[in-house]
Design a protein around this motif. Sequence first.
Motif, PDB file in Angstrom:
ATOM      1  N   TRP A 264       0.829  -1.194   0.000  1.00  0.00           N
ATOM      2  CA  TRP A 264       0.000   0.000   0.000  1.00  0.00           C
ATOM      3  C   TRP A 264       0.867   1.249   0.000  1.00  0.00           C
ATOM      4  O   TRP A 264       2.036   1.219   0.384  1.00  0.00           O
ATOM      5  CB  TRP A 264      -0.972   0.018   1.185  1.00  0.00           C
ATOM      6  N   THR A 265       0.274   2.330  -0.419  1.00  0.00           N
ATOM      7  CA  THR A 265       0.970   3.614  -0.430  1.00  0.00           C
ATOM      8  C   THR A 265       0.652   4.382   0.846  1.00  0.00           C
ATOM      9  O   THR A 265      -0.197   3.973   1.655  1.00  0.00           O
ATOM     10  CB  THR A 265       0.531   4.460  -1.637  1.00  0.00           C
ATOM     11  N   PHE A 266       1.310   5.513   1.021  1.00  0.00           N
ATOM     12  CA  PHE A 266       1.082   6.344   2.194  1.00  0.00           C
ATOM     13  C   PHE A 266      -0.367   6.816   2.246  1.00  0.00           C
ATOM     14  O   PHE A 266      -1.015   6.750   3.288  1.00  0.00           O
ATOM     15  CB  PHE A 266       2.028   7.547   2.163  1.00  0.00           C
ATOM     16  N   GLY A 269      -2.649   3.926   3.223  1.00  0.00           N
ATOM     17  CA  GLY A 269      -2.514   3.560   4.628  1.00  0.00           C
ATOM     18  C   GLY A 269      -3.192   4.550   5.553  1.00  0.00           C
ATOM     19  O   GLY A 269      -3.896   4.161   6.495  1.00  0.00           O
ATOM     20  N   ILE A 270      -3.007   5.841   5.294  1.00  0.00           N
ATOM     21  CA  ILE A 270      -3.638   6.864   6.128  1.00  0.00           C
ATOM     22  C   ILE A 270      -5.160   6.786   6.008  1.00  0.00           C
ATOM     23  O   ILE A 270      -5.892   6.912   7.007  1.00  0.00           O
ATOM     24  CB  ILE A 270      -3.139   8.262   5.730  1.00  0.00           C
ATOM     25  N   VAL A 311      -8.726  -5.376  10.426  1.00  0.00           N
ATOM     26  CA  VAL A 311      -9.543  -6.044   9.410  1.00  0.00           C
ATOM     27  C   VAL A 311      -9.588  -5.220   8.125  1.00  0.00           C
ATOM     28  O   VAL A 311      -9.450  -5.769   7.024  1.00  0.00           O
ATOM     29  CB  VAL A 311     -10.969  -6.290   9.961  1.00  0.00           C
ATOM     30  N   LEU A 312      -9.773  -3.914   8.245  1.00  0.00           N
ATOM     31  CA  LEU A 312      -9.813  -3.065   7.050  1.00  0.00           C
ATOM     32  C   LEU A 312      -8.492  -3.125   6.287  1.00  0.00           C
ATOM     33  O   LEU A 312      -8.483  -3.204   5.052  1.00  0.00           O
ATOM     34  CB  LEU A 312     -10.138  -1.626   7.438  1.00  0.00           C
ATOM     35  N   THR A 313      -7.379  -3.080   6.992  1.00  0.00           N
ATOM     36  CA  THR A 313      -6.075  -3.149   6.324  1.00  0.00           C
ATOM     37  C   THR A 313      -5.876  -4.497   5.654  1.00  0.00           C
ATOM     38  O   THR A 313      -5.405  -4.572   4.508  1.00  0.00           O
ATOM     39  CB  THR A 313      -4.942  -2.903   7.335  1.00  0.00           C
ATOM     40  N   ALA A 314      -6.232  -5.564   6.368  1.00  0.00           N
ATOM     41  CA  ALA A 314      -6.042  -6.905   5.810  1.00  0.00           C
ATOM     42  C   ALA A 314      -6.884  -7.119   4.556  1.00  0.00           C
ATOM     43  O   ALA A 314      -6.425  -7.740   3.590  1.00  0.00           O
ATOM     44  CB  ALA A 314      -6.384  -7.956   6.868  1.00  0.00           C
ATOM     45  N   THR A 417       6.739   4.584   4.468  1.00  0.00           N
ATOM     46  CA  THR A 417       6.708   4.622   3.003  1.00  0.00           C
ATOM     47  C   THR A 417       6.922   6.027   2.465  1.00  0.00           C
ATOM     48  O   THR A 417       7.167   6.200   1.267  1.00  0.00           O
ATOM     49  CB  THR A 417       5.357   4.098   2.476  1.00  0.00           C
ATOM     50  N   LYS A 418       6.839   7.038   3.342  1.00  0.00           N
ATOM     51  CA  LYS A 418       6.973   8.423   2.888  1.00  0.00           C
ATOM     52  C   LYS A 418       8.071   9.191   3.621  1.00  0.00           C
ATOM     53  O   LYS A 418       8.760  10.028   3.025  1.00  0.00           O
ATOM     54  CB  LYS A 418       5.631   9.151   3.061  1.00  0.00           C
ATOM     55  N   PHE A 419       8.253   8.897   4.927  1.00  0.00           N
ATOM     56  CA  PHE A 419       9.163   9.695   5.731  1.00  0.00           C
ATOM     57  C   PHE A 419      10.396   8.892   6.134  1.00  0.00           C
ATOM     58  O   PHE A 419      10.445   7.670   5.988  1.00  0.00           O
ATOM     59  CB  PHE A 419       8.447  10.216   6.981  1.00  0.00           C
TER      60      PHE A 419
END
Length: 486
Positions: A264-266, A269-270, A311-314, A417-419
């Motif tokens: 996933w990208t930043f 993920g946010i 659960v949402l991330t998975a 992934t960004k910082f």
Amino acid sequence: MESEQSVDLTSDTRPDLREEFRFSPLLTVLCLLVCGAGMGLLFWAVTLSDDVRLASPESRDLERIASRMLGFESRLPELSLLEQVMYRLGGQDGETQEQIQRWYEERVNEQSRPLDGLYLGMIYGEAGLTNQLSRIVENWESERNPYALFREFLEVGYGQSETSSPDYPFLQAGLAEEVPTNWFYFHLARRIAVQAGDRNLQENLQLQEYQLTDPPLWKWRALLVGEVVVIGIGVVLLLRLGIARLRGRASPIQTGFIKRGIPWTFREGIAVLARGGALTILLMGLVAVIPDGIGIIEDFGIALLYLPPVVLTAILLCRTRKQSLLQVVGCSNVWQRLKDCLPLVVMLVTIGLVGDWLIVLGGDAFQSSVHWTEWFVPQLIWGTRMELIKTTVDFVLLAPFFEELIFRGILYTTLRTKFSFPLSMVASGLIFALAHGYGLIAFLTVFWSGLLWAWAYERTGSVIPGMVAHAVNNGVVVYSLVSFFR
């Protein structure tokens, strides 16, 4: 530390993300506002509102804490020099009575039970604060029992009046009936016995108090030995690692590994974290207002708190790209990773304990300490055996697993992934500490742990070292509470 998982940075550091999910920016912002409002309310309730903080804990909780802590400190002169030093390193540099005095001053008001006032009066008497003690006694002049009886206890026990022989048996009988068998009872009964010259009762009370305080004392010694052993091993491992680095035999800390294999990208993920956090807050709010909602939260709080973002991330970010969340955060080959990360876990626990001690000692230097409502868990003290087992499982197994999965595995990964590594470590640690809703000193200890566990994740590419260290940390807390206060 050659056993730690190394990262091949020569390979392609980014998987094929295919098409990035298009989450609604407006909904993401609204969810972030809900999360911010929830954390702000938690912060306000814990640090700014004494009424909210002091309304829920019961008097018996503070009574148990005060009695056990004062009873333990009364045995300090019997301890060895090393034991006294370790006790003071824990932040209790003879200030236990002052802390308990402040805690009881917070509680004693018109709605408090009479025993709270008696205990505060005793603390004033033990500290030689005669003016404060006199004010309590004067406030009870027009009150009937039990205040009239309590007033007589204090006046006789602390030399403000004398007791005659006919009154003495009545006072001791009333004290035994009104006050539970704890430090307050033994000390007040012994003072009244001193006034009456009853040496036999003084010796008997001293023997009974020793029998009450012996078990916690020996359990504390067992905990002390365990901590010293772990710290000793950790120091040896840290020295070996330092020497290996000086000689160029240890592999340098890898950076940038977190981008490897993250599906996933930043922005994704946010967006998912915001939705998961908002869903958690809404679920908690809805459950709290239904009948017996508080009981449901106490029984299933772990699921309500942690499952939505996981659960949402998975599902949204991993499964749709044919990856497993556990694999992404380095939870594959669990047994091998556990064996490989054991030295690192010992070092994490060692650095964590030393850091906690320094934070607590620093807080004492600035007259700031951890409030008892932040670490006392009533379910561990008053609960049935099944409640004790359930609460222990929640604290030692489930909380470390889910918190590391969320705050390091998902949040830190998203930030990374960004910082840069330092910024991601500090930001995730701050959010982790804020989410616990503690005061300043406890906040700093949680923040310190978050930094260490994020570093371990960066170093190994796995949340397992942080999970194990987190479990050990929570296990020590549970052992301490059950051993000393149950």
